[in-house]
Design a protein around this motif. Structure first.
Motif, short mmCIF file in Angstrom:
data_model
loop_
_atom_site.label_atom_id
_atom_site.label_comp_id
_atom_site.label_asym_id
_atom_site.label_seq_id
_atom_site.Cartn_x
_atom_site.Cartn_y
_atom_site.Cartn_z
N GLU A 1 32.76 45.65 50.74
CA GLU A 1 32.15 44.36 50.38
C GLU A 1 31.60 44.40 48.96
OE1 GLU A 1 29.31 43.15 53.35
OE2 GLU A 1 30.75 43.52 54.97
N ALA A 2 30.99 45.50 48.59
CA ALA A 2 30.42 45.63 47.25
C ALA A 2 31.50 45.60 46.17
CB ALA A 2 29.61 46.93 47.15
N ILE A 3 32.61 46.24 46.44
CA ILE A 3 33.71 46.27 45.48
C ILE A 3 34.16 44.84 45.17
CG2 ILE A 3 36.18 46.87 45.29
CD1 ILE A 3 35.38 49.48 46.87
N ASP A 4 34.26 44.03 46.19
CA ASP A 4 34.66 42.63 45.99
C ASP A 4 33.63 41.88 45.15
OD1 ASP A 4 36.62 40.56 46.66
OD2 ASP A 4 34.95 39.62 47.74
N GLU A 5 32.35 42.09 45.44
CA GLU A 5 31.30 41.41 44.67
C GLU A 5 31.30 41.84 43.20
OE1 GLU A 5 27.48 41.88 46.53
OE2 GLU A 5 28.26 41.29 48.49
N ILE A 6 31.49 43.12 42.96
CA ILE A 6 31.50 43.62 41.58
C ILE A 6 32.70 43.03 40.83
CG2 ILE A 6 31.69 45.67 40.12
CD1 ILE A 6 30.33 47.20 42.55
N ALA A 7 33.88 43.06 41.46
CA ALA A 7 35.08 42.52 40.81
C ALA A 7 34.91 41.02 40.53
CB ALA A 7 36.30 42.77 41.68
N GLU A 8 34.34 40.30 41.48
CA GLU A 8 34.14 38.86 41.27
C GLU A 8 33.14 38.59 40.17
OE1 GLU A 8 33.35 37.18 45.12
OE2 GLU A 8 35.47 37.34 45.72
N ARG A 9 32.15 39.44 40.01
CA ARG A 9 31.19 39.25 38.90
C ARG A 9 31.90 39.47 37.56
NH1 ARG A 9 27.70 36.05 37.04
NH2 ARG A 9 26.58 36.96 35.28
N ILE A 10 32.75 40.48 37.49
CA ILE A 10 33.52 40.70 36.26
C ILE A 10 34.34 39.46 35.94
CG2 ILE A 10 35.37 42.07 35.19
CD1 ILE A 10 34.37 44.45 36.98
N ARG A 11 35.00 38.90 36.94
CA ARG A 11 35.81 37.69 36.73
C ARG A 11 34.93 36.52 36.31
NH1 ARG A 11 39.58 37.26 34.93
NH2 ARG A 11 40.30 35.42 36.01
N SER A 12 33.75 36.40 36.91
CA SER A 12 32.91 35.24 36.61
C SER A 12 32.37 35.26 35.19
CB SER A 12 31.76 35.14 37.63
OG SER A 12 30.80 36.15 37.42
N ILE A 13 32.34 36.42 34.56
CA ILE A 13 31.91 36.45 33.16
C ILE A 13 33.11 36.46 32.20
CG2 ILE A 13 29.65 37.44 33.65
CD1 ILE A 13 30.69 40.15 32.67
N GLY A 14 34.30 36.24 32.75
CA GLY A 14 35.45 35.97 31.92
C GLY A 14 36.39 37.12 31.62
N TYR A 15 36.32 38.17 32.39
CA TYR A 15 37.20 39.32 32.13
C TYR A 15 38.00 39.67 33.37
CZ TYR A 15 35.19 39.96 27.59
OH TYR A 15 34.84 39.76 26.28
N PRO A 16 39.18 40.25 33.17
CA PRO A 16 39.94 40.71 34.34
C PRO A 16 39.30 41.96 34.94
CG PRO A 16 41.11 41.25 32.30
CD PRO A 16 39.89 40.45 31.92
N ALA A 17 39.30 42.02 36.23
CA ALA A 17 38.76 43.20 36.92
C ALA A 17 39.88 44.23 37.07
CB ALA A 17 38.23 42.80 38.29
N PRO A 18 39.58 45.49 36.79
CA PRO A 18 40.60 46.51 37.06
C PRO A 18 40.90 46.51 38.55
CG PRO A 18 38.48 47.55 36.59
CD PRO A 18 38.31 46.08 36.35
N GLY A 19 42.17 46.74 38.89
CA GLY A 19 42.52 46.67 40.30
C GLY A 19 43.58 47.64 40.75
N SER A 20 43.98 48.54 39.88
CA SER A 20 44.98 49.52 40.28
C SER A 20 44.36 50.91 40.31
CB SER A 20 46.17 49.51 39.32
OG SER A 20 45.82 50.07 38.07
N PHE A 21 44.98 51.77 41.09
CA PHE A 21 44.48 53.14 41.16
C PHE A 21 44.54 53.79 39.79
CE2 PHE A 21 44.59 57.68 42.05
CZ PHE A 21 43.47 57.79 42.85
#
Length: 155
Positions: free
Chosen positions: A61-81
């Motif tokens: 759940e936290a990973i999703d929240e962190i990634a969404e915060r990155i997106r909300s400030i205008g940057y792509p979230a890393p998502g690959s291994f």
């Protein structure tokens, strides 16, 4: 479209970079915790199996929240291994440690996440980014408690 959320481009970039490291560390600990959940054995199996499940579920759940915060400030979230492995501070575990070694490693890894998360706070404070400060503060609380609970198994 330009982003105008009251945080400068420079601050948003610095915050996104810091959050990306928190995301990578969190994801790597998620993977390790899930692995340990599957592979723990011994007298502590039942209690650790359940505890690890609680921990990896919370991390998911936290990973999703962190990634969404990155997106909300205008940057792509890393998502690959590959991306995660390039920026994480967490060592991958390719061994099959015993139960107490698993606990010790996860305690150390949660402390690593704490240090990584603390590195983001100054940029957030300077930018007046209360939303990210709130997210980081929550992560600090969770990982502090998790590290304490894990360390308690080792005493």
């Amino acid at each position: 479209m330009d982003i105008n959320i009251g945080i400068s481009d420079e601050h948003r970039k610095k915050i996104a970079e810091g959050l990306s490291r928190v995301l990578a560390d969190s994801y790597m600990v998620y993977l390790k915790t899930h692995n340990y959940h599957w592979n723990v054995t011994g007298q502590l199996f039942h209690s650790l199996h359940g505890m690890f499940e609680e921990q990896y579920t919370e991390l998911a759940e936290a990973i999703d929240e962190i990634a969404e915060r990155i997106r909300s400030i205008g940057y792509p979230a890393p998502g690959s291994f590959r991306e995660f492995s390039e920026i994480t501070s967490i060592e991958e575990d390719t061994d099959q440690p015993d139960a107490l070694q698993m606990v010790r490693q996860l305690a150390l890894d949660n402390e690593t996440i704490l240090r990584t998360a603390r590195e983001v706070l100054p940029a957030c404070e300077e930018a007046g980014d209360e939303a990210t400060i709130d997210l980081i503060t929550e992560r600090l609380d969770v990982h502090s408690k998790t590290a304490w609970m894990l360390r308690s198994h080792l005493e």
